[in-house]
Scaffold this motif. Structure first.
Motif, short mmCIF file in Angstrom:
data_model
loop_
_atom_site.label_atom_id
_atom_site.label_comp_id
_atom_site.label_asym_id
_atom_site.label_seq_id
_atom_site.Cartn_x
_atom_site.Cartn_y
_atom_site.Cartn_z
N ASN A 462 -1.39 44.65 39.26
CA ASN A 462 -1.36 43.19 39.12
C ASN A 462 -1.49 42.53 40.50
O ASN A 462 -0.55 41.92 40.99
CB ASN A 462 -0.05 42.78 38.44
N LYS A 504 -0.98 35.09 34.37
CA LYS A 504 -0.82 35.78 33.08
C LYS A 504 -2.03 35.50 32.18
O LYS A 504 -2.55 36.42 31.52
CB LYS A 504 0.47 35.33 32.39
N ASN A 507 -5.00 37.62 33.24
CA ASN A 507 -4.80 39.02 32.84
C ASN A 507 -5.00 39.20 31.34
O ASN A 507 -5.52 40.23 30.89
CB ASN A 507 -3.41 39.49 33.25
N LYS A 508 -4.61 38.19 30.56
CA LYS A 508 -4.82 38.26 29.11
C LYS A 508 -6.31 38.17 28.76
O LYS A 508 -6.79 38.87 27.86
CB LYS A 508 -4.04 37.14 28.40
N THR A 525 -6.47 34.35 23.27
CA THR A 525 -5.69 34.59 24.49
C THR A 525 -4.55 33.58 24.64
O THR A 525 -3.71 33.75 25.52
CB THR A 525 -6.59 34.53 25.74
N GLU A 621 -3.95 47.85 32.72
CA GLU A 621 -4.51 46.60 32.22
C GLU A 621 -3.58 45.93 31.21
O GLU A 621 -3.54 44.70 31.11
CB GLU A 621 -5.87 46.85 31.56
N ALA A 625 -0.89 41.91 31.18
CA ALA A 625 -1.36 40.94 30.19
C ALA A 625 -0.36 40.68 29.07
O ALA A 625 -0.60 39.83 28.21
CB ALA A 625 -2.67 41.44 29.59
#
Length: 800
Positions: A462, A504, A507-508, A525, A621, A625
């Protein structure tokens, strides 16, 4: 190493031409990856040599961590990051039109582990090297690993995990350090110079060949070693059936956890474990003797750690070497063995504690069995002297009983330290599973709560969140994760919280893109990403999760006014090939997913995704997320968990039982920053001890439970006749062993609370921040410092 991108670029182009005999324009991505990996390995070779020389020169005490699993993940970017050259390499590659992230895709996840046990071992190696501690790993170089999972028509299908198809750039074969491992045969004894001597004759010999990998510390010049053994035919073996011998030999290091349903599989597993132990000890002791001569002082310079019961044969094997090869007497050998070895237990499940039938163990390892038998007789004699006539106690503590060799008692008796991996787990071991041993050896039992390496699970996985943290509180947290608590000063800072939320969301988006590419499912998302990724096992209760999703689906179909925050449920898990029930749960998850995701009445607010072939690179990954972390094991059954820590460190909020390390997460963040539900460990153990739980009562009195249970067998899912009968029977005919029904209502209520909390964006962000800030305790650096100071007695020599 490389001052800048241009310096790296020149070295890279030269190396590529030398290795592959082609120009850059002709090279493939795989050749470019191989070139880069080789450059990195060669660059650390001088530090690798210096590290080992320093250990020898300073005669530092070293620890060797014996584990059947090391779940390493990809190493390219991890190594570049630890060496501090990632930016220079990335810039140099960019100038050549190469994307480092795309190049990394050419590296296979090393097929050396399965789950938490192996991932913990990998984190420990990283922490040892990063703190400059003399610690090495010893494992097996599996040709195929566990398996590659494919989901076909909802079913798990296992394919060979061919991670070595293109070689492994990080390893160095050390054929000159090969050792001979004997199986079968017979033992001859005779008197020589007044002492009884034993010789192992007519053995079938296997050659164990080591492959060494560098373990590179973060921004330090320490490079430790992971030594992996592979089984090869011995040139000294005179076998009648050469092809049969070759095949049986190579099978030893072919697969992780071969199916041991039948005797053939049990023999293979036992061969595998003895190869790991015997080869590792030969290597460790040869190195030590070269430097020190005698083994009399071994325990003052070497610590050997048994990670779970798989390497428990280290106890009798070290005794064998000390007595048969070094000529020591029993008491002297036992003193050295006991002070050298330590043992970590990883389970509260009695069925997971290894036992080997004597009719297999004795002929396969005849001399080792003799020593195990002697250990047992001496130990039982000492118990008899203390508890005369207490046959029940003696039998329950015996290493050999009911024609089985019990590995957990062997490891406990032969180790000076026995630790659990979370506070609750250790207390359960002391008070229930190993109560008699704890009474016998009260000073031997201790707790070492698990940890994760923040360098992989935050810094690498991250980078956006890591950058935000560093920009806000500086970079000291990378060296000392307790510094993360300084983030709490931003809990009212809207700008910081907005940026946390933006990271966030990005990442989603990234994970949603993967889901669309791999599963063909478009997910929202803006929905809550509710994630359960871990090994598939009944006690981890993926079943509770999917039954609850079935309830949500039913409620949406029946009640058009039912409102809840949109949800995306994400699963990832492998089931052991022979674990019938677990594979049926995977089929159920995928069957529910098919029904939900194709129903236009609900699929704008509810989606279910099963990500196949869950592994470290995929986990990197998933964790960044995730909004919600499902840690819902039956209380008292999960020893610790480490996924819960990775989710927490990346800002996901935990929904869970008070089990394993969830207890310590709760102590750190407070009940207001975690979503707890269900039975406590004490309540579960009370039911198991005294009864009183009847799943039929919950089935008859809770409409939600009755409906989802009936849907398993009443044709609700098309073309699934008898498909889920085993799950149905586990809940009703077998009285729901893991209390899915008992915790269902509490779980459903808690999920309603989660949805309401998520709707309050500011509150959710603050809770997320609080979890990140408090996650530093779960760094494996803290765990390793505790092992080093309280068990192994090793210290750091690091240069930063």
């Amino acid at each position: 190493m490389f001052a800048n991108g241009e310096e790296f670029k020149a070295a890279f182009l030269k190396k590529l031409e030398m290795m592959h005999g082609i120009s850059f324009s002709e090279s493939t991505k795989r050749e470019q990856f191989q070139t880069l990996g080789t450059m990195v390995r060669e660059c650390v070779s001088s530090d690798w040599i210096k590290t080992n020389e320093q250990y020898r020169t300073l005669r530092q005490k070293q620890v060797y961590y014996l584990s059947i699993e090391f779940l390493l993940g990809r190493l390219l970017r991890q190594n570049l990051m630890n060496l501090g050259i990632e930016d220079a390499v990335r810039n140099g590659l960019d100038s050549l039109g190469i994307d480092l992230d795309e190049l990394e895709e050419n590296e296979a996840d090393a097929g050396l582990g399965n789950g938490g046990l192996g991932r913990l071992a990998a984190c420990f190696l990283d922490s040892l090297a990063s703190q400059g501690m003399p610690g090495h790993g010893c494992g097996i170089r599996y040709k195929y690993g566990l398996f590659e999972q494919k989901i076909i028509e909802g079913y798990q299908v296992e394919l060979p995990e061919q991670w070595l198809r293109h070689g492994h750039v990080w390893e160095v074969r050390k054929a000159d350090a090969s050792v001979q491992i004997p199986y079968w045969g017979r033992v001859e004894s005779y008197w020589e110079n007044g002492r009884l001597v034993f010789r192992h004759l007519d053995a079938e010999t296997v050659t164990a060949v080591p492959y060494d990998m560098p373990v590179i510390g973060y921004h330090t010049d320490t490079v430790n070693t992971l030594r992996l053994w592979t089984a090869e035919p011995s040139r000294y073996m005179d076998s009648g059936d050469v092809l049969k011998y070759k095949k049986e030999t190579e099978m030893i290091s072919e697969f992780l956890y071969p199916d041991d349903t039948h005797d053939e599989g049990k023999i293979l597993r036992l061969k595998q474990q003895y190869l790991l132990v015997a080869a590792s000890l030969k290597s460790i002791l040869a190195s030590y003797k070269k430097q020190n001569g005698s083994l009399l002082d071994l325990h003052n310079h070497v610590a050997i750690h048994i990670n779970d019961t798989h390497p428990a044969l280290a106890v009798p094997e070290l005794m064998r070497v000390l007595m048969d090869e070094e000529g020591l007497g029993w008491d002297e050998a036992w003193h050295i063995t006991w002070h050298t070895l330590s043992y970590t237990n990883h389970t509260t499940l009695s069925e997971a504690l290894e036992r080997w039938p004597v009719h297999i163990f004795q002929p396969l390892l005849p001399r080792v069995y003799m020593i195990v038998k002697e250990i047992n007789e001496r130990f039982c004699h000492s118990l008899w002297e203390k508890y005369p006539g207490d046959w029940k106690r003696i039998e329950s503590m015996s290493v050999i009983a009911q024609e089985e060799v019990r590995m957990a008692p062997l490891a406990i008796i032969g180790s000076h330290s026995v630790n659990g991996v979370a506070k609750l787990h250790t207390e359960i071991l002391k008070e229930r599973e190993m109560r008699l041993f704890s009474q016998e050896f009260p000073d031997r039992f201790n707790n070492k709560t698990n940890g994760i390496t923040h360098r992989r699970w935050l810094l690498k996985a991250n980078p956006s969140l890591s950058s935000l943290v560093s920009e806000s509180i500086g970079e000291d947290w990378i060296e000392d994760t307790k510094e993360l608590e300084r983030l709490l000063k931003f809990k009212e800072d809207n700008g910081f919280l907005e940026e946390l939320s933006r990271i966030k969301a990005v990442n989603k988006e990234r994970l949603a893109k993967r889901i669309l590419e791999k599963n063909g499912i478009a997910v929202d998302t803006h929905s809550i990403f509710d994630v359960q990724v871990k090994r598939l096992h009944a006690y981890k209760r993926q079943l509770l999760n999917i039954l609850h999703i079935m309830y949500l689906y039913n409620r949406m179909k029946e009640d058009s006014g039912f409102e809840f925050f949109p949800l995306t449920f994400i699963f990832g898990a492998k089931a052991s090939p022979g674990y019938y029930f677990a594979k049926k749960v995977i089929k159920l998850i995928n069957t529910v997913a098919e029904k939900v995701n194709t129903d236009p009445q609900v699929n704008d607010r509810l989606k279910v995704v099963f990500l196949e072939n869950y592994r470290v690179s995929l986990a990197e990954e998933i964790f960044p997320a995730s909004d919600v972390s499902e840690q819902i094991s039956t209380a008292s059954k999960e020893a610790s968990g480490t996924g819960n820590m990775k989710f927490m460190m990346n800002g996901a909020l935990t929904v869970g039982t008070l089990d394993g390390a969830n207890v310590e997460i709760t102590e750190l963040v407070g009940r207001e920053n975690i979503f707890l539900f269900g039975l406590t460990a004490e309540e579960v153990m009370e039911y198991q001890k005294n009864g009183g739980y009847y799943s039929h009562e919950y089935y008859h009195h809770d409409k939600r439970i009755r409906q989802v249970t009936d849907q398993l067998i009443n044709g609700f899912f098309p073309d699934t006749e008898n498909e889920f009968t085993a799950i149905y029977d586990s809940l009703l005919s077998h009285n729901d062993q893991y209390f899915v029904y008992r915790d269902f209502a509490s779980y459903a209520d808690t999920h309603e609370r989660i949805g309401k909390c998520y709707s309050d964006k500011e509150s959710w962000r603050q809770m997320s921040l609080f979890n990140i800030a408090k996650s530093g305790y779960f760094s494996s650096d803290r765990t390793i410092k505790e092992y080093a100071g309280q068990i192994w007695n090793i210290s750091s020599h690091a240069k930063k």
